[in-house]
Write an enzyme that holds these catalytic residues in place. Structure first.
Site, mmCIF file in Angstrom:
data_model
loop_
_atom_site.group_PDB
_atom_site.id
_atom_site.type_symbol
_atom_site.label_atom_id
_atom_site.label_comp_id
_atom_site.label_asym_id
_atom_site.label_seq_id
_atom_site.Cartn_x
_atom_site.Cartn_y
_atom_site.Cartn_z
ATOM 1 N N VAL A 11 22.433 1.137 10.349
ATOM 2 C CA VAL A 11 22.812 -0.126 10.998
ATOM 3 C C VAL A 11 21.881 -1.255 10.539
ATOM 4 O O VAL A 11 22.328 -2.339 10.148
ATOM 5 C CB VAL A 11 22.783 0.032 12.534
ATOM 6 C CG1 VAL A 11 22.960 -1.303 13.224
ATOM 7 C CG2 VAL A 11 23.867 0.998 12.975
ATOM 8 N N ASP A 30 10.385 -1.426 9.608
ATOM 9 C CA ASP A 30 10.529 0.003 9.906
ATOM 10 C C ASP A 30 9.152 0.633 9.797
ATOM 11 O O ASP A 30 8.345 0.230 8.960
ATOM 12 C CB ASP A 30 11.484 0.678 8.907
ATOM 13 C CG ASP A 30 12.111 1.945 9.482
ATOM 14 O OD1 ASP A 30 13.346 1.984 9.635
ATOM 15 O OD2 ASP A 30 11.349 2.892 9.793
ATOM 16 N N THR A 86 18.541 6.144 18.340
ATOM 17 C CA THR A 86 18.567 6.656 19.726
ATOM 18 C C THR A 86 19.133 8.072 19.647
ATOM 19 O O THR A 86 20.290 8.303 20.019
ATOM 20 C CB THR A 86 19.432 5.767 20.639
ATOM 21 O OG1 THR A 86 20.704 5.529 19.997
ATOM 22 C CG2 THR A 86 18.778 4.443 20.934
ATOM 23 N N ASN A 214 33.281 5.491 21.355
ATOM 24 C CA ASN A 214 32.957 6.683 20.575
ATOM 25 C C ASN A 214 33.528 7.951 21.203
ATOM 26 O O ASN A 214 33.937 8.862 20.492
ATOM 27 C CB ASN A 214 31.442 6.797 20.369
ATOM 28 C CG ASN A 214 31.002 5.937 19.186
ATOM 29 O OD1 ASN A 214 31.841 5.355 18.505
ATOM 30 N ND2 ASN A 214 29.717 5.864 18.940
ATOM 31 N N TYR A 257 48.718 3.892 29.485
ATOM 32 C CA TYR A 257 48.090 5.098 30.053
ATOM 33 C C TYR A 257 46.565 5.074 29.947
ATOM 34 O O TYR A 257 45.945 6.134 30.001
ATOM 35 C CB TYR A 257 48.586 6.386 29.362
ATOM 36 C CG TYR A 257 50.089 6.576 29.403
ATOM 37 C CD1 TYR A 257 50.731 6.824 30.607
ATOM 38 C CD2 TYR A 257 50.850 6.496 28.247
ATOM 39 C CE1 TYR A 257 52.106 6.992 30.650
ATOM 40 C CE2 TYR A 257 52.219 6.662 28.280
ATOM 41 C CZ TYR A 257 52.840 6.905 29.483
ATOM 42 O OH TYR A 257 54.197 7.066 29.523
ATOM 43 N N GLY A 265 51.334 12.374 37.377
ATOM 44 C CA GLY A 265 52.207 13.307 38.079
ATOM 45 C C GLY A 265 53.617 13.115 37.561
ATOM 46 O O GLY A 265 53.809 12.642 36.439
ATOM 47 N N CYS A 268 57.494 15.280 34.373
ATOM 48 C CA CYS A 268 57.325 15.646 32.954
ATOM 49 C C CYS A 268 55.891 15.984 32.564
ATOM 50 O O CYS A 268 55.645 17.044 31.991
ATOM 51 C CB CYS A 268 57.819 14.512 32.063
ATOM 52 S SG CYS A 268 59.580 14.252 32.224
ATOM 53 N N LYS A 324 54.908 6.920 40.664
ATOM 54 C CA LYS A 324 54.774 5.540 40.204
ATOM 55 C C LYS A 324 55.820 4.673 40.882
ATOM 56 O O LYS A 324 56.806 5.206 41.419
ATOM 57 C CB LYS A 324 54.865 5.429 38.682
ATOM 58 C CG LYS A 324 56.198 5.780 38.092
ATOM 59 C CD LYS A 324 56.160 5.560 36.577
ATOM 60 C CE LYS A 324 57.462 6.032 35.946
ATOM 61 N NZ LYS A 324 57.453 5.955 34.502
HETATM 62 N N1 LIG Z 1 25.050 4.996 11.996
HETATM 63 C C1 LIG Z 1 26.110 4.403 12.494
HETATM 64 O O1 LIG Z 1 27.201 4.450 11.934
HETATM 65 C C2 LIG Z 1 26.011 3.616 13.777
HETATM 66 C C3 LIG Z 1 27.071 2.773 14.149
HETATM 67 C C4 LIG Z 1 26.961 2.036 15.330
HETATM 68 C C5 LIG Z 1 25.829 2.156 16.126
HETATM 69 N N2 LIG Z 1 24.828 3.011 15.748
HETATM 70 C C6 LIG Z 1 23.644 3.094 16.597
HETATM 71 O O2 LIG Z 1 22.662 2.248 16.013
HETATM 72 C C7 LIG Z 1 21.360 2.829 16.165
HETATM 73 C C8 LIG Z 1 20.721 3.068 14.819
HETATM 74 O O3 LIG Z 1 21.532 3.988 14.102
HETATM 75 P P1 LIG Z 1 21.190 4.370 12.611
HETATM 76 O O4 LIG Z 1 22.226 5.355 12.184
HETATM 77 O O5 LIG Z 1 20.996 3.125 11.807
HETATM 78 O O6 LIG Z 1 19.769 5.121 12.822
HETATM 79 P P2 LIG Z 1 18.775 5.682 11.732
HETATM 80 O O7 LIG Z 1 18.144 6.873 12.325
HETATM 81 O O8 LIG Z 1 19.457 5.794 10.404
HETATM 82 O O9 LIG Z 1 17.694 4.538 11.594
HETATM 83 C C9 LIG Z 1 16.816 4.174 12.617
HETATM 84 C C10 LIG Z 1 15.578 3.590 11.973
HETATM 85 O O10 LIG Z 1 14.743 3.088 13.002
HETATM 86 C C11 LIG Z 1 13.412 3.259 12.574
HETATM 87 N N3 LIG Z 1 12.531 3.086 13.727
HETATM 88 C C12 LIG Z 1 12.424 3.896 14.807
HETATM 89 N N4 LIG Z 1 11.501 3.403 15.650
HETATM 90 C C13 LIG Z 1 11.022 2.265 15.122
HETATM 91 C C14 LIG Z 1 10.079 1.305 15.543
HETATM 92 N N5 LIG Z 1 9.430 1.436 16.694
HETATM 93 N N6 LIG Z 1 9.840 0.249 14.750
HETATM 94 C C15 LIG Z 1 10.518 0.109 13.594
HETATM 95 N N7 LIG Z 1 11.433 0.992 13.138
HETATM 96 C C16 LIG Z 1 11.683 2.059 13.893
HETATM 97 C C17 LIG Z 1 13.418 4.649 11.959
HETATM 98 O O11 LIG Z 1 12.306 4.862 11.090
HETATM 99 C C18 LIG Z 1 14.760 4.625 11.199
HETATM 100 O O12 LIG Z 1 14.604 4.173 9.870
HETATM 101 C C19 LIG Z 1 21.584 4.116 16.981
HETATM 102 O O13 LIG Z 1 21.403 3.815 18.340
HETATM 103 C C20 LIG Z 1 23.010 4.460 16.696
HETATM 104 O O14 LIG Z 1 23.576 5.225 17.749
HETATM 105 C C21 LIG Z 1 24.886 3.728 14.591
#
Ligand SMILES: NC(=O)c1ccc[n+]([C@@H]2O[C@H](COP(=O)([O-])OP(=O)(O)OC[C@H]3O[C@@H](n4cnc5c(N)ncnc54)[C@H](O)[C@@H]3O)[C@@H](O)[C@H]2O)c1
Length: 437
Positions: A11, A30, A86, A214, A257, A265, A268, A324
């Site tokens: 992301v 990061d 997360t 999701n 729905y 109910g 069907c 309904k």
């Molecule tokens: N991957 C997807 O397709 C997607 C889509 C929508 C939402 N999300 C959500 O977005 C969030 C991130 O997903 P992702 O797939 O990019 O995760 P990821 O694990 O690929 O990347 C997370 C990054 O955060 C860094 N990080 C963690 N703690 C840190 C800190 N204190 N300071 C700086 N960097 C830190 C990690 O080193 C890692 O590089 C998640 O909550 C996920 O559920 C992901």
């Protein structure tokens, strides 16, 4: 804008590439220095179509750089977007350690910083996380007030890996929750060029939308797979079935729905779900999703029952008995089951349903009620007012137009349990409620 992006995973890296391409000054953060090094060398830390080229271009133009220093990044930005991971904890709960840690770092820097910064959470977090973790952590670490000294927002991300850049520019929707107008304005301007519906919501609604999305996507995959499996077991092409299924955009791929309300109910749905369950069993096929539909429906009737019992009112008025509005068909109406259970608990019940009005019913339906539901037939009244004046608790069981007027006419001691959400807002007193809204 000067934007800091915390977390350079899928992301964060995609957001950094796209926002710098849009002309913003972006600093990516990061704690994994191999990721920040890659970005500073003009390379993407994730494999994702177009991101390598976009990052290379942005770094060479000087609109994107990366650092491991959380605090320095917040110092230089007016918008901080948190995209840290997360992950799942061992027990399935969400591990919010990364979110908490990044909020502590940001908060400490906000303590020193003059000027307004908006902190936006893009990571997926369970409902309540902004209000109970993010905001208190930022306020404690900064000694400042959210919504006044700094902004807080939740802006869920809907991109899909492998088409992430396309999705960034073509989001299915934009959802924003913000602590203040200035933060909301920043998020709106970030999304101004996108052709997508924009919703401003409470934190908790916005947080929950992402989980509804999701879970729905996961449910769709599981459903398609179970329909495919049962089809294959009886030599049918499940792909052909689902192709035709998906052509139906009125009832199948539509908002039909999907409103939280009462149990299904009628003549069907229960019968046909049960038959497919049985077919799966007879083929020794595990179909946990399809097999869980009837128990889920039963739990919903249980919740309604419990809610009525909790009100502790002997007299219960029921508006709507058929499953309904607009039909007199009582077969497998969950309202009939509810009434039968309430009778068993000793409640005094009166029921009004203009479509099941016994004095007007003729032929098969009249005979059906007298034969199968004589105990219920006795409880039916011809006038809606007889129910309204009888019930300490009024239960609205289907969305007959006439029932909405009742809500405004009740006295303060009467309670309404509206199983179908006939009114969007409570018209009467605080005693107007539903089981899943
Ligand atoms: N991957 C997807 O397709 C997607 C889509 C929508 C939402 N999300 C959500 O977005 C969030 C991130 O997903 P992702 O797939 O990019 O995760 P990821 O694990 O690929 O990347 C997370 C990054 O955060 C860094 N990080 C963690 N703690 C840190 C800190 N204190 N300071 C700086 N960097 C830190 C990690 O080193 C890692 O590089 C998640 O909550 C996920 O559920 C992901």
């Amino acid at each position: 804008m000067d934007i800091a992006i915390f977390g350079l995973g899928y992301v964060g890296a995609v957001s950094a590439a796209c926002l710098s391409k849009e002309g913003h000054n972006v600093i990516g953060v990061d704690f994994n220095d191999s990721k920040t090094d890659l970005i500073n060398k003009g390379k993407s830390p994730v494999v994702e179509k177009d991101v390598d080229e976009m990052i290379a271009e942005a770094v060479s133009k000087g609109t994107l750089r990366a650092t491991t220093d959380n605090r320095a990044a917040i110092r230089d930005s007016e918008l901080a977007i948190v995209c840290v991971g997360t992950p799942s904890a061992v027990n399935g709960n969400l591990n919010l350690d990364f979110v908490q840690r990044v909020c502590e770092d940001i908060g400490e820097e906000l303590r020193e910083k003059d000027g307004f910064t908006a902190i936006i959470i893009r990571s997926t977090v369970l409902p309540g996380t902004l209000r109970t973790l993010v905001i208190p952590t930022l306020e404690k670490a900064s000694g400042k007030k959210a919504g006044v000294d700094f902004g807080v927002g939740f802006f869920p991300e809907f991109l899909r890996e492998s088409t992430a850049v396309y999705d960034f520019y073509n989001p299915p929707k934009v959802v924003i929750a913000a602590s203040d107008d200035r933060t909301r304005g920043m998020l709106e301007s970030l999304n101004a060029d996108f052709d997508a519906p924009l919703s401003c919501a409470d934190y908790e609604v916005a947080e929950m939308v992402k989980y509804a999305d999701n879970t729905w996507h996961a449910l769709k995959v599981a459903f398609g797979n179970e329909i495919g499996s049962i089809s294959k077991a009886i030599d049918i092409d499940g792909g052909a079935v689902m192709d035709i299924f998906c052509q139906d955009t009125k009832l199948n791929i539509s908002s039909k729905y999907l409103r939280p309300g009462f149990a299904f109910g009628g003549s069907c749905l229960p019968k046909d779900v049960r038959a497919l369950n049985y077919k799966g069993r007879s083929l020794d096929l595990e179909l946990p999703l399809i097999n869980s539909i009837m128990p889920s429906n039963r739990s919903h009737i249980d919740r309604a029952m419990q809610m009525i019992l909790d009100l502790n009112e002997k007299n219960v008025g029921v508006l709507g008995l058929s499953f309904k509005a607009g039909t007199d068909d009582l077969r497998e109406s969950p309202m009939v089951e509810l009434v039968e259970r309430l009778l068993g608990k000793g409640h005094e019940i009166r029921i009004f349903d203009q479509n099941v009005n016994l004095s007007r019913l003729v032929g098969a339906n009249r005979a059906y009620i007298y034969e199968h539901l004589p105990h219920i037939a006795k409880l039916m009244v011809d006038e809606m007012d007889d129910v309204v004046t009888h019930g300490g608790t009024i239960v609205i069981g289907n969305s007959d137009d006439r029932f909405s007027e009742v809500v405004g006419r009740l006295n303060d001691s009467q309670r309404v349990i509206d199983l179908v959400r006939i009114e969007n807002e409570a018209k009467a007193n605080g005693g107007y409620n539903g089981i899943c809204w």
